[in-house]
Write a protein that holds these residues in place. Structure first.
Motif, PDB file in Angstrom:
ATOM      1  N   VAL A 108      -5.143   9.631 -10.122  1.00 56.63           N
ATOM      2  CA  VAL A 108      -5.507   8.207 -10.148  1.00 56.63           C
ATOM      3  C   VAL A 108      -6.843   7.964  -9.457  1.00 56.63           C
ATOM      4  N   LYS A 109      -7.197   8.849  -8.544  1.00 56.01           N
ATOM      5  CA  LYS A 109      -8.495   8.719  -7.878  1.00 56.01           C
ATOM      6  C   LYS A 109      -9.623   9.100  -8.819  1.00 56.01           C
ATOM      7  N   ALA A 110      -9.366  10.078  -9.704  1.00 57.40           N
ATOM      8  CA  ALA A 110     -10.412  10.591 -10.588  1.00 57.40           C
ATOM      9  C   ALA A 110     -10.488   9.858 -11.919  1.00 57.40           C
ATOM     10  N   ASP A 111      -9.400   9.225 -12.343  1.00 58.19           N
ATOM     11  CA  ASP A 111      -9.310   8.684 -13.697  1.00 58.19           C
ATOM     12  C   ASP A 111      -8.673   7.294 -13.672  1.00 58.19           C
ATOM     13  N   LYS A 112      -9.427   6.286 -14.086  1.00 56.67           N
ATOM     14  CA  LYS A 112      -8.908   4.913 -14.059  1.00 56.67           C
ATOM     15  C   LYS A 112      -7.776   4.714 -15.062  1.00 56.67           C
ATOM     16  N   LEU A 113      -7.798   5.454 -16.149  1.00 53.93           N
ATOM     17  CA  LEU A 113      -6.699   5.353 -17.098  1.00 53.93           C
ATOM     18  C   LEU A 113      -5.410   5.874 -16.471  1.00 53.93           C
ATOM     19  N   ALA A 114      -5.508   6.944 -15.685  1.00 53.18           N
ATOM     20  CA  ALA A 114      -4.335   7.462 -14.973  1.00 53.18           C
ATOM     21  C   ALA A 114      -3.860   6.455 -13.936  1.00 53.18           C
ATOM     22  N   PHE A 115      -4.795   5.762 -13.280  1.00 51.28           N
ATOM     23  CA  PHE A 115      -4.438   4.716 -12.314  1.00 51.28           C
ATOM     24  C   PHE A 115      -3.630   3.623 -13.017  1.00 51.28           C
ATOM     25  N   ALA A 116      -4.095   3.215 -14.192  1.00 51.12           N
ATOM     26  CA  ALA A 116      -3.394   2.168 -14.942  1.00 51.12           C
ATOM     27  C   ALA A 116      -1.990   2.626 -15.346  1.00 51.12           C
ATOM     28  N   ARG A 138       0.839  -1.203   0.000  1.00 49.69           N
ATOM     29  CA  ARG A 138       0.000   0.000   0.000  1.00 49.69           C
ATOM     30  C   ARG A 138       0.878   1.258   0.000  1.00 49.69           C
ATOM     31  N   ARG A 139       2.079   1.142  -0.555  1.00 57.82           N
ATOM     32  CA  ARG A 139       3.022   2.251  -0.432  1.00 57.82           C
ATOM     33  C   ARG A 139       2.695   3.435  -1.332  1.00 57.82           C
ATOM     34  N   PHE A 140       1.952   3.209  -2.415  1.00 56.67           N
ATOM     35  CA  PHE A 140       1.463   4.301  -3.252  1.00 56.67           C
ATOM     36  C   PHE A 140      -0.057   4.381  -3.126  1.00 56.67           C
ATOM     37  N   ALA A 141      -0.648   5.388  -3.771  1.00 59.52           N
ATOM     38  CA  ALA A 141      -2.110   5.434  -3.858  1.00 59.52           C
ATOM     39  C   ALA A 141      -2.579   4.109  -4.458  1.00 59.52           C
ATOM     40  N   HIS A 142      -3.570   3.493  -3.850  1.00 60.70           N
ATOM     41  CA  HIS A 142      -3.939   2.127  -4.231  1.00 60.70           C
ATOM     42  C   HIS A 142      -5.447   1.923  -4.166  1.00 60.70           C
ATOM     43  N   TYR A 143      -5.914   0.952  -4.936  1.00 59.67           N
ATOM     44  CA  TYR A 143      -7.329   0.587  -4.866  1.00 59.67           C
ATOM     45  C   TYR A 143      -7.553  -0.327  -3.670  1.00 59.67           C
ATOM     46  N   ASP A 144      -8.537   0.029  -2.863  1.00 58.66           N
ATOM     47  CA  ASP A 144      -8.884  -0.760  -1.675  1.00 58.66           C
ATOM     48  C   ASP A 144     -10.242  -1.425  -1.914  1.00 58.66           C
ATOM     49  N   TYR A 145     -10.220  -2.732  -2.050  1.00 59.41           N
ATOM     50  CA  TYR A 145     -11.424  -3.493  -2.385  1.00 59.41           C
ATOM     51  C   TYR A 145     -12.497  -3.374  -1.311  1.00 59.41           C
ATOM     52  N   TRP A 146     -12.078  -3.339  -0.062  1.00 59.43           N
ATOM     53  CA  TRP A 146     -13.044  -3.404   1.032  1.00 59.43           C
ATOM     54  C   TRP A 146     -13.823  -2.099   1.201  1.00 59.43           C
ATOM     55  N   SER A 147     -13.248  -0.979   0.812  1.00 59.52           N
ATOM     56  CA  SER A 147     -13.984   0.290   0.830  1.00 59.52           C
ATOM     57  C   SER A 147     -14.396   0.704  -0.578  1.00 59.52           C
ATOM     58  N   ASN A 148     -13.903  -0.051  -1.582  1.00 60.36           N
ATOM     59  CA  ASN A 148     -14.198   0.210  -2.988  1.00 60.36           C
ATOM     60  C   ASN A 148     -13.835   1.637  -3.388  1.00 60.36           C
ATOM     61  N   LYS A 149     -12.634   2.044  -3.022  1.00 61.85           N
ATOM     62  CA  LYS A 149     -12.178   3.370  -3.428  1.00 61.85           C
ATOM     63  C   LYS A 149     -10.652   3.395  -3.465  1.00 61.85           C
ATOM     64  N   VAL A 150     -10.121   4.429  -4.080  1.00 60.02           N
ATOM     65  CA  VAL A 150      -8.681   4.631  -4.111  1.00 60.02           C
ATOM     66  C   VAL A 150      -8.273   5.371  -2.847  1.00 60.02           C
ATOM     67  N   ARG A 151      -7.319   4.813  -2.137  1.00 55.38           N
ATOM     68  CA  ARG A 151      -6.860   5.408  -0.883  1.00 55.38           C
ATOM     69  C   ARG A 151      -5.455   5.991  -1.068  1.00 55.38           C
ATOM     70  N   HIS A 152      -5.112   6.901  -0.137  1.00 58.30           N
ATOM     71  CA  HIS A 152      -3.764   7.459  -0.114  1.00 58.30           C
ATOM     72  C   HIS A 152      -2.718   6.351   0.095  1.00 58.30           C
ATOM     73  N   SER A 153      -1.472   6.717  -0.146  1.00 56.81           N
ATOM     74  CA  SER A 153      -0.372   5.897   0.356  1.00 56.81           C
ATOM     75  C   SER A 153      -0.564   5.712   1.854  1.00 56.81           C
ATOM     76  N   ILE A 154      -0.269   4.506   2.325  1.00 56.64           N
ATOM     77  CA  ILE A 154      -0.413   4.219   3.756  1.00 56.64           C
ATOM     78  C   ILE A 154       0.517   5.086   4.596  1.00 56.64           C
ATOM     79  N   LEU A 155       1.565   5.608   3.985  1.00 55.69           N
ATOM     80  CA  LEU A 155       2.455   6.530   4.699  1.00 55.69           C
ATOM     81  C   LEU A 155       1.708   7.772   5.161  1.00 55.69           C
ATOM     82  N   LEU A 156       0.823   8.290   4.322  1.00 53.81           N
ATOM     83  CA  LEU A 156       0.100   9.505   4.655  1.00 53.81           C
ATOM     84  C   LEU A 156      -0.960   9.251   5.725  1.00 53.81           C
TER      85      LEU A 156
END
Length: 629
Positions: free
Chosen positions: A221-229, A143-161
């Motif tokens: 990456v939170k707003a655009d899935k293509l940017a996430f990819a 989870r070191r970068f912004a990542h998709y979290d299945y359990w909340s169904n959203k993109v979360r910050h890096s766990i560092l933040l």
């Protein structure tokens, strides 16, 4: 007995004459002093370097008081959620709470919080505001970068933040944690450690240069899935210790920075680590609860290597341990075996010799030790690289040496075996020796699916490789006069798998007379390529669109089709076959999966498999048939 374990209480500290620890290690698992448990491994490594380490396992997180039980650490607090991501540990693919936790005393569930790394770090910060906090382990690593979290169904910050930690040690942390410890002992500030390999940190002044790669930001990456990819592809391609660049991801006026991965451990380094004085058992505090169930599988197993060049797309091992195999010497493993034969409870059986993949004993090719693993190619999977070193000679020699140790009756191979690697070696002799000496009636393998476009997206060999290996396995057992069986694992709802593909898998199981008792439903865990496919609907490496089964009902259908003989699954299988346009599989013929819905007493098929004419009494049916309506 307690004095042989790492410190877990003030009384332990007093017995050693310590008034303060260098590191307090907060651990989401129960403390098991075995190299298969991350907290014990890192704790022992630091102890071997002369540092005073104490472990607080599964503290009550509802206040900061339990985090103070070992006092203020002199250098830093170390935090791990445990051997599993805490969300995966707590919930199933259907997001239901699990009733059992193998990493807790007595298997008791609920002994750690959700998102344990974040909760523990925040509580530790409350307890000691100015103590550096270092997070690590599989949860933090993936989870070191912004990542998709299945359990909340959203993109979360890096766990560092979210954790507000000072440093994140990603991957297998022996090198980085020792460098961090030494730097802290020298009085360096956190900012003076930003050149250490294998870490992430947050800064307002990123080190932009020709040796850095800037990913799309958290906001993008939170707003655009293509940017996430795109971001995932950049991160994926820079995970090699030989050519990986520093990665930077902007996030709300700050920057998450990842330094290049640590260099692989040498054989001498691995030998030294795994020969540290592990007790190979749970802490005595857990005896009353019956111990820690997770130990049973690994207590009498040998870790001979780490890393994996197989790179299944749904697995995070390549991102965490790397693609370059690191291995221990035969001499070290034989010494560990000899020590194991004198342990209480040892009955002569070595349960496993391997790593993430049992028969990946050496690097995929000599090039990897100089130039790293190829950036845009896989060693094995849907295709096999012609440069792959497929020799099993070293692994066979190792197994022979271990089974010849006095006191050893049998040596099993139970960690994942890549049969496509065996086929690439054209090695029937290995299969025969495996069947003769190292299989305990059943051998687990993981074809995962039978439809080629699905196995391609999984990074797995197609089903023909499984069938060929099965022929070799059956042939070897016939020659040996043994009755042994392959136990294949299959996965439902992986990206790319449609309902029709799930039906094809059910037909394969029917034809092979296989009835899986357990079914693995794909869970999108952070950090894997398959999870990026699941979230974006794209293959980040190619940009191609990928079908994704998202609806809970469709996931349930795919899962149920693999266990179509279970009466409890009748209704959902019936609906799935109708939706897939496969009503031909509903009937009485030898190729049918289930009987018609109105199957009842008095309606028996004729010799050709056709149902008899309906009875005049069919409207009511019997008690047995009514449950299928």
């Amino acid at each position: 007995m307690r004095e042989k374990f790492l410190v877990t209480s003030r009384e332990d500290m007093e017995r050693r004459g310590w008034d303060q620890l260098d590191f307090v290690y907060i651990n989401g698992d129960a403390y098991v002093d075995h190299p298969g448990f991350a907290a014990a491994l890192i704790g022992r490594v630091l102890e071997s370097r002369g540092y005073r380490v104490g472990i607080i396992s599964q503290p009550d997180w509802h206040s900061d008081e339990p985090f103070k039980q070992l006092g203020r650490p002199r250098l830093a607090a170390l935090i791990t959620a445990g051997n599993l991501d805490s969300m995966l540990n707590e919930k199933t693919a259907a997001k239901k709470f699990r009733s059992h936790d193998s990493y807790s005393p007595g298997g008791e569930a609920g002994r750690r919080p959700e998102r344990a790394t974040i909760v523990y770090a925040n509580r530790m910060r409350e307890a000691y505001k100015d103590v550096p906090i270092i997070i690590g382990g599989i949860e933090a690593s993936l989870r070191r970068f912004a990542h998709y979290d299945y359990w909340s169904n959203k993109v979360r910050h890096s766990i560092l933040l979210d954790s507000k930690a000072d440093i994140l040690s990603y991957g297998m942390g022996e090198h980085s944690v020792v460098e961090i410890a030494d730097a802290l002992a020298e009085g360096k500030t956190v900012a003076e450690m930003y050149d250490i390999r294998g870490i992430c940190y947050v800064t307002s002044r990123p080190p932009i240069s020709d040796k850095t790669v800037v990913c799309p930001s958290y906001e993008e990456v939170k707003a655009d899935k293509l940017a996430f990819a795109r971001a995932f592809k950049m991160q994926y391609e820079e995970q090699d210790p030989f050519y990986g660049k520093t990665l930077i991801q902007p996030s709300e006026n700050r920057f998450v920075v990842q330094t290049p991965p640590t260099l692989p451990l040498t054989t001498e380094e691995m030998d030294a680590i795994y020969e540290l004085p592990f007790q190979r058992r749970w802490h005595p505090d857990y005896d009353a609860a019956g111990g820690v169930p997770a130990l049973h599988e690994v207590q009498f197993s040998l870790t001979s290597q780490r890393g994996c060049f197989g790179h299944c797309h749904f697995c995070a091992i390549a991102s965490h341990q790397g693609r370059i195999i690191q291995h221990r010497s035969h001499e070290s493993l034989v010494r560990e075996t000899e020590r194991m034969t004198h342990l209480p409870g040892f009955k002569g059986y070595i349960h496993d010799v391997g790593g993430p993949t049992a028969n990946f004993r050496h690097v995929a090719c000599a090039k990897q030790l100089k130039d790293g693993a190829c950036r845009n190619r896989h060693c094995i999977g849907s295709e096999t690289c012609p440069n792959l070193d497929t020799s099993h000679d070293d692994y066979v020699k190792l197994l022979r040496e271990i089974r010849s140790v006095k006191g050893v009756k049998k040596v099993f191979v139970r960690s994942g075996l890549r049969y496509d690697y065996v086929l690439a070696d054209h090695n029937k002799a290995f299969v025969k020796e495996l069947c003769q000496y190292h299989v305990s009636g059943q051998l687990k393998v993981a074809p995962e699916h039978v439809v080629k476009h699905v196995t391609d997206l999984m990074g797995k060999a197609d089903v023909q490789a499984f069938l060929k290996f099965k022929d070799w396995f059956d042939e070897a057992n016939r020659e040996l006069g043994k009755k042994q069986y392959l136990v294949p694992y299959f996965m439902s709802s992986h990206p790319g798998c449609t309902l029709k593909d799930a039906v094809a898998l059910a037909e394969f199981l029917r034809d092979m007379h296989m009835q899986p008792e357990q079914v693995q439903d794909f869970i999108p865990t952070p950090g894997s390529l398959s999870t990026a496919m699941y979230y974006t609907g794209l293959n980040p490496l190619t940009g191609e669109k990928v079908y994704v089964a998202r609806r809970p009902e469709e996931k349930q259908m795919q899962r149920a089709l693999m266990q179509y003989k279970n009466p409890a699954n009748y209704d959902i299988v019936y609906k799935a076959l109708c939706l897939a346009g496969r009503r031909d599989l509903i009937g009485y013929g030898p190729k049918c999966l289930i009987a018609p819905r109105r199957h009842q007493a008095g309606r028996r098929p004729d010799k050709a498999g056709r149902p008899a004419a309906p009875s005049r009494r069919q409207g009511r049916g019997t008690a047995k048939t009514r449950k299928f309506r």
